[in-house]
Design a protein around this motif. Structure first.
Motif, PDB file in Angstrom:
ATOM      1  N   CYS A  36       0.815  -1.224   0.000  1.00 12.80           N
ATOM      2  CA  CYS A  36       0.000   0.000   0.000  1.00 12.80           C
ATOM      3  C   CYS A  36       0.845   1.269   0.000  1.00 12.80           C
ATOM      4  O   CYS A  36       0.451   2.290  -0.538  1.00 12.80           O
ATOM      5  CB  CYS A  36      -0.928  -0.002   1.206  1.00 12.80           C
ATOM      6  N   GLU A  37       1.997   1.206   0.621  1.00 11.15           N
ATOM      7  CA  GLU A  37       2.874   2.359   0.822  1.00 11.15           C
ATOM      8  C   GLU A  37       2.151   3.513   1.499  1.00 11.15           C
ATOM      9  O   GLU A  37       2.471   4.681   1.296  1.00 11.15           O
ATOM     10  CB  GLU A  37       3.540   2.784  -0.495  1.00 11.15           C
ATOM     11  N   CYS A  41      -1.349  -1.690   5.167  1.00  9.95           N
ATOM     12  CA  CYS A  41      -1.406  -3.125   4.833  1.00  9.95           C
ATOM     13  C   CYS A  41      -0.513  -3.998   5.708  1.00  9.95           C
ATOM     14  O   CYS A  41      -0.767  -5.187   5.868  1.00  9.95           O
ATOM     15  CB  CYS A  41      -1.070  -3.349   3.363  1.00  9.95           C
ATOM     16  N   CYS A  44       5.308  -3.887   4.941  1.00  8.10           N
ATOM     17  CA  CYS A  44       6.674  -3.372   5.035  1.00  8.10           C
ATOM     18  C   CYS A  44       7.196  -3.343   6.471  1.00  8.10           C
ATOM     19  O   CYS A  44       8.125  -2.607   6.770  1.00  8.10           O
ATOM     20  CB  CYS A  44       6.718  -1.958   4.467  1.00  8.10           C
ATOM     21  N   CYS A  72       7.183   2.201   5.180  1.00 13.68           N
ATOM     22  CA  CYS A  72       6.645   3.119   4.166  1.00 13.68           C
ATOM     23  C   CYS A  72       6.252   4.468   4.741  1.00 13.68           C
ATOM     24  O   CYS A  72       6.214   5.450   3.997  1.00 13.68           O
ATOM     25  CB  CYS A  72       5.471   2.490   3.430  1.00 13.68           C
TER      26      CYS A  72
HETATM   27 FE1  FES Z   1       1.589  -1.165   3.408  1.00  8.91          FE
HETATM   28 FE2  FES Z   1       3.825  -0.149   4.381  1.00  8.91          FE
HETATM   29  S1  FES Z   1       3.493  -0.943   2.411  1.00  8.91           S
HETATM   30  S2  FES Z   1       2.015  -0.595   5.461  1.00  8.91           S
END
Ligand code: FES
Length: 85
Positions: A36-37, A41, A44, A72
């Motif tokens: 999701c960055e 989600c 990461c 992220c």
């Molecule tokens: Fe989803 Fe960081 S990529 S929480």
């Protein structure tokens, strides 16, 4: 500014305050998953050893934040952020 340090690889990078960690981790060659960055989600998730991180995510519980952060969206509240990478 702060210094991002990868404990296992021994690599580090100086970053301006507020810089997201993920691009820097990629530049340092760390294999970190991401989806999701946007801090929702959980893909990461990384373990931190020295900080404290600024969290900004919406997935970690308070107890989890004591050991982990989301690359992220996390920043650093001090001069050095050491990750278990
Ligand atoms: Fe989803 Fe960081 S990529 S929480």
């Amino acid at each position: 500014p702060f210094t991002l340090v990868l404990a296992r690889s021994g690599r580090s990078m100086d970053l301006p305050a507020g810089t997201p960690l993920l691009p820097a981790l990629r530049a340092l060659g760390a294999a970190v998953e991401a989806s999701c960055e946007g801090g929702i989600c959980g893909a990461c998730r990384v373990r931190w050893l020295e900080g404290p991180p600024i969290h900004r995510d919406r997935v970690l519980k308070p107890a989890e934040r004591a050991t982990d952060c989301m690359a992220c969206v996390a920043g650093c509240a001090g001069p050095r952020l050491v990750l278990d990478l």
